[in-house]
Design a protein around this motif. Structure first.
Motif, PDB file in Angstrom:
ATOM      1  N   LEU A   1       0.839  -1.209   0.000  1.00 39.27           N
ATOM      2  CA  LEU A   1       0.000   0.000   0.000  1.00 39.27           C
ATOM      3  C   LEU A   1       0.874   1.259   0.000  1.00 39.27           C
ATOM      4  CD1 LEU A   1      -2.640  -1.232   2.607  1.00 39.27           C
ATOM      5  CD2 LEU A   1      -3.095  -0.758   0.199  1.00 39.27           C
ATOM      6  N   ASN A   2       1.995   1.215   0.707  1.00 44.13           N
ATOM      7  CA  ASN A   2       2.876   2.388   0.744  1.00 44.13           C
ATOM      8  C   ASN A   2       3.581   2.634  -0.579  1.00 44.13           C
ATOM      9  OD1 ASN A   2       2.707   3.673   3.371  1.00 44.13           O
ATOM     10  ND2 ASN A   2       3.380   1.705   4.183  1.00 44.13           N
ATOM     11  N   GLU A   3       3.818   1.540  -1.329  1.00 41.55           N
ATOM     12  CA  GLU A   3       4.482   1.711  -2.627  1.00 41.55           C
ATOM     13  C   GLU A   3       3.576   2.396  -3.641  1.00 41.55           C
ATOM     14  OE1 GLU A   3       5.742  -2.254  -3.568  1.00 41.55           O
ATOM     15  OE2 GLU A   3       7.192  -2.175  -1.898  1.00 41.55           O
ATOM     16  N   ARG A   4       2.267   2.310  -3.427  1.00 38.92           N
ATOM     17  CA  ARG A   4       1.338   2.886  -4.416  1.00 38.92           C
ATOM     18  C   ARG A   4       0.491   3.984  -3.797  1.00 38.92           C
ATOM     19  NH1 ARG A   4      -0.384  -2.920  -6.296  1.00 38.92           N
ATOM     20  NH2 ARG A   4       1.697  -3.617  -6.835  1.00 38.92           N
ATOM     21  N   ALA A   5       1.148   4.982  -3.233  1.00 35.56           N
ATOM     22  CA  ALA A   5       0.414   6.059  -2.571  1.00 35.56           C
ATOM     23  C   ALA A   5      -0.141   7.039  -3.610  1.00 35.56           C
ATOM     24  CB  ALA A   5       1.335   6.789  -1.600  1.00 35.56           C
ATOM     25  N   PRO A   6      -1.440   7.292  -3.578  1.00 39.98           N
ATOM     26  CA  PRO A   6      -1.996   8.299  -4.495  1.00 39.98           C
ATOM     27  C   PRO A   6      -1.759   9.706  -3.930  1.00 39.98           C
ATOM     28  CG  PRO A   6      -3.741   7.363  -3.157  1.00 39.98           C
ATOM     29  CD  PRO A   6      -2.460   6.685  -2.729  1.00 39.98           C
ATOM     30  N   PRO A   7      -1.821  10.746  -4.777  1.00 41.52           N
ATOM     31  CA  PRO A   7      -1.711  12.110  -4.254  1.00 41.52           C
ATOM     32  C   PRO A   7      -2.862  12.379  -3.279  1.00 41.52           C
ATOM     33  CG  PRO A   7      -1.830  12.096  -6.674  1.00 41.52           C
ATOM     34  CD  PRO A   7      -2.062  10.702  -6.208  1.00 41.52           C
ATOM     35  N   PRO A   8      -2.685  13.192  -2.261  1.00 45.29           N
ATOM     36  CA  PRO A   8      -1.456  13.906  -1.903  1.00 45.29           C
ATOM     37  C   PRO A   8      -0.525  13.078  -1.005  1.00 45.29           C
ATOM     38  CG  PRO A   8      -3.210  14.592  -0.439  1.00 45.29           C
ATOM     39  CD  PRO A   8      -3.802  13.543  -1.351  1.00 45.29           C
ATOM     40  N   PHE A   9      -0.816  11.784  -0.841  1.00 46.17           N
ATOM     41  CA  PHE A   9      -0.008  10.980   0.072  1.00 46.17           C
ATOM     42  C   PHE A   9       1.288  10.481  -0.571  1.00 46.17           C
ATOM     43  CE2 PHE A   9      -4.101  11.037   2.132  1.00 46.17           C
ATOM     44  CZ  PHE A   9      -3.749  11.190   3.462  1.00 46.17           C
ATOM     45  N   ASP A  10       1.453  10.728  -1.884  1.00 47.34           N
ATOM     46  CA  ASP A  10       2.680  10.272  -2.546  1.00 47.34           C
ATOM     47  C   ASP A  10       3.902  11.052  -2.049  1.00 47.34           C
ATOM     48  OD1 ASP A  10       1.577  12.511  -3.711  1.00 47.34           O
ATOM     49  OD2 ASP A  10       2.081  11.959  -5.764  1.00 47.34           O
ATOM     50  N   GLY A  11       3.657  12.227  -1.443  1.00 53.16           N
ATOM     51  CA  GLY A  11       4.782  12.998  -0.910  1.00 53.16           C
ATOM     52  C   GLY A  11       5.049  12.715   0.571  1.00 53.16           C
ATOM     53  N   VAL A  12       4.328  11.757   1.131  1.00 52.34           N
ATOM     54  CA  VAL A  12       4.444  11.471   2.567  1.00 52.34           C
ATOM     55  C   VAL A  12       5.262  10.198   2.750  1.00 52.34           C
ATOM     56  CG1 VAL A  12       3.130  10.885   4.661  1.00 52.34           C
ATOM     57  CG2 VAL A  12       2.197  12.528   3.016  1.00 52.34           C
ATOM     58  N   ASP A  13       6.190  10.224   3.710  1.00 50.43           N
ATOM     59  CA  ASP A  13       6.987   9.046   3.989  1.00 50.43           C
ATOM     60  C   ASP A  13       6.127   8.027   4.754  1.00 50.43           C
ATOM     61  OD1 ASP A  13       9.238   7.398   4.268  1.00 50.43           O
ATOM     62  OD2 ASP A  13       9.601   8.197   6.287  1.00 50.43           O
ATOM     63  N   HIS A  14       5.915   6.874   4.157  1.00 52.99           N
ATOM     64  CA  HIS A  14       5.192   5.777   4.812  1.00 52.99           C
ATOM     65  C   HIS A  14       3.816   6.203   5.343  1.00 52.99           C
ATOM     66  CE1 HIS A  14       4.891   1.946   7.021  1.00 52.99           C
ATOM     67  NE2 HIS A  14       5.850   1.557   6.205  1.00 52.99           N
ATOM     68  N   PRO A  15       2.913   6.560   4.429  1.00 49.66           N
ATOM     69  CA  PRO A  15       1.602   7.053   4.880  1.00 49.66           C
ATOM     70  C   PRO A  15       0.707   5.994   5.522  1.00 49.66           C
ATOM     71  CG  PRO A  15       1.701   6.936   2.471  1.00 49.66           C
ATOM     72  CD  PRO A  15       3.091   6.674   2.969  1.00 49.66           C
ATOM     73  N   ILE A  16       0.870   4.733   5.093  1.00 50.17           N
ATOM     74  CA  ILE A  16      -0.011   3.687   5.631  1.00 50.17           C
ATOM     75  C   ILE A  16       0.746   2.927   6.713  1.00 50.17           C
ATOM     76  CG2 ILE A  16      -1.239   1.522   5.114  1.00 50.17           C
ATOM     77  CD1 ILE A  16      -2.587   3.971   3.845  1.00 50.17           C
ATOM     78  N   ASN A  17       0.248   3.008   7.920  1.00 52.47           N
ATOM     79  CA  ASN A  17       0.886   2.281   9.007  1.00 52.47           C
ATOM     80  C   ASN A  17      -0.024   1.169   9.502  1.00 52.47           C
ATOM     81  OD1 ASN A  17       3.375   3.768   9.221  1.00 52.47           O
ATOM     82  ND2 ASN A  17       2.109   5.466   9.937  1.00 52.47           N
ATOM     83  N   PHE A  18       0.586  -0.034   9.548  1.00 57.37           N
ATOM     84  CA  PHE A  18      -0.084  -1.177  10.156  1.00 57.37           C
ATOM     85  C   PHE A  18       0.447  -1.291  11.576  1.00 57.37           C
ATOM     86  CE2 PHE A  18       0.757  -5.609  11.419  1.00 57.37           C
ATOM     87  CZ  PHE A  18      -0.542  -6.031  11.624  1.00 57.37           C
ATOM     88  N   ASN A  19      -0.437  -1.522  12.524  1.00 59.81           N
ATOM     89  CA  ASN A  19       0.016  -1.694  13.903  1.00 59.81           C
ATOM     90  C   ASN A  19      -0.655  -2.900  14.527  1.00 59.81           C
ATOM     91  OD1 ASN A  19       1.405  -0.781  16.351  1.00 59.81           O
ATOM     92  ND2 ASN A  19      -0.657  -0.403  17.140  1.00 59.81           N
ATOM     93  N   LEU A  20       0.181  -3.801  15.031  1.00 59.26           N
ATOM     94  CA  LEU A  20      -0.329  -4.871  15.887  1.00 59.26           C
ATOM     95  C   LEU A  20      -0.313  -4.292  17.293  1.00 59.26           C
ATOM     96  CD1 LEU A  20      -1.079  -7.716  16.825  1.00 59.26           C
ATOM     97  CD2 LEU A  20       1.325  -8.360  16.600  1.00 59.26           C
TER      98      LEU A  20
END
Ligand SMILES: [Zn+2]
Length: 425
Positions: free
Chosen positions: A252-271
């Motif tokens: 999911l992080n490799e395919r970030a759409p704008p405006p999240f394409d400029g954000v470092d690691h926008p999708i975080n998974f947390n256990l």
């Protein structure tokens, strides 16, 4: 149409600064009410008192309606009892006409202390150290609630009132479902905009991710550890599932759409929570994982559920036992899409100008990798944005808020009421 009165930035800023004592006293009392999930009411009682006694407004409860929420497509699922749980709102009525109405919203609930013993001061004690105030919820977001009260108090002390209704809201369940703010909207709320003073100092998050909570229940096959190969260890099976969920996160992080394409690691998974097993010498029969993953605006929650379930099934596919006894995925808590608000929305422009007038520096916009209650308002067609105090370590240990930024936030909100709603004297 009633003509508004002209009040300068300076008069408003000074009037709000003059109520710093009341604001901070309220903030300290709020921090010392440990309003974790299910324990929100003592905090709401402080808010009712503040609305009534400090502001002279009539507080009203907006109770959570479990049946209504469970039938609403935008609500998050919940397994706990919400009877007796209520948002607290107060209307500051229009003293004229021609202005734009506004909601000032904050959440009363806080997350737990994470690890009490790691804190340098007790998490539910409000401790002042020079310009910082420590305590769970100090920044996220009891400072915002105190700033809302301070903004209105400052304006009222000047004898001013808005030309369109301002509704103050203290909502529950921002940290777990978003159903508190949604309940306000479902109760028929209408407004021209909403502002939430979450801790975003001078940085208006015009795009935010959605959040999905999910729980994976894994059933193993218990055996004595001496015959471990006869059994299937549910905890070890969980580790393969977690690895697969991290792979989904990376994809999911490799395919970030704008405006999240400029954000470092926008999708975080947390256990976030794991439980399982019952004996060191028994192959673990059960394991449950409680997890959070983010989703981009535009991704339907149903699509993210499919991806999560696909990842769990893929991880289980290498074990014949787990293929026959597949882990189950439950949903309880956040199931929310992301949101996007155009930068040229009038409320964003109004926040820019109020921020700059008070702080002397321009505000900026940026996407955020967290979620907030703006989604409930935006979902109902009410433009909504956040701006607020400077806080550190929210959800971590030693959460703290920079006290001058609480006053500054209240000043920004007071200017916003003037510029957005108009004022009558
Ligand atoms: Zn918050």
């Amino acid at each position: 149409m009633t003509a508004g009165v002209e009040v300068s930035d300076r008069e408003i800023a000074d009037a709000v600064a003059a109520v710093e004592g009341e604001m901070l006293e309220l903030l300290c009392r709020l921090v010392e009410a440990p309003t974790t999930l299910g324990n929100e009411e003592p905090g709401q009682e402080l808010i009712r008192d503040a609305f009534r006694d400090l502001l002279g407004l009539e507080p009203a409860d907006v109770p959570l309606d479990a049946e209504l929420l469970r039938s609403h497509p935008q609500a998050s699922p919940f397994s706990w009892d919400v009877s007796g749980k209520a948002n607290v709102v107060a209307d500051w009525p229009a003293a004229g006409s021609g202005g734009r109405s506004l909601v000032l919203n904050g959440h009363i609930d806080v997350v737990g202390p994470a690890s009490e013993k790691l804190w340098r001061t007790p998490p539910f004690r409000a401790v002042r150290d020079e310009d910082w105030l420590y305590g769970r919820g100090s920044g996220d977001m009891k400072a915002g609630l105190a700033a809302i009260v301070g903004a209105v108090l400052g304006l009222r002390r000047l004898g001013l009132a808005p030309l369109a209704r301002v509704q103050l809201q203290s909502v529950v369940e921002e940290e777990c479902t978003g159903n508190g703010a949604l309940q306000c909207v479902l109760s028929g709320l209408r407004a021209d905009a909403a502002v939430i003073p979450e801790p975003y100092p001078g940085l208006i998050p015009t795009a935010q991710v959605g959040v999905l909570w999910f729980h994976v229940d894994i059933a193993g096959s218990p055996a004595h550890v001496a015959e471990a190969q006869e059994g299937v260890n549910a905890i070890e099976a969980a580790s393969a599932i977690v690895s697969e969920l991290h792979r989904l996160e990376e994809e999911l992080n490799e395919r970030a759409p704008p405006p999240f394409d400029g954000v470092d690691h926008p999708i975080n998974f947390n256990l976030g929570v794991i439980s399982g097993g019952d004996w060191p010498s028994t192959v673990a029969a059960e394991c449950s994982l409680s997890c959070r993953i983010a989703l981009y605006p535009g991704t339907p929650v149903s699509e993210m559920k499919d991806r999560v379930e696909g990842a769990v099934a893929k991880a289980a596919s290498s074990s014949p036992y787990l293929v026959e006894h597949p882990p189950t995925v439950r949903y309880d808590g956040f199931a929310c899409g992301g949101t996007h608000l155009a930068e040229d929305e009038p409320i964003v422009q109004a926040l820019y100008s109020a921020w700059e007038a008070i702080s002397g520096t321009p505000a900026a916009t940026a996407p955020t990798t967290a979620t907030t209650d703006v989604r409930a308002f935006i979902g109902a067609g009410i433009p909504a944005a956040c701006i607020g105090p400077h806080a550190e370590h929210i959800h971590g240990v030693d959460e703290r808020v920079f006290v001058p930024s609480v006053v500054q936030t209240a000043q920004v909100l007071a200017l916003l009421v003037r510029d957005w709603c108009g004022l009558a004297g």
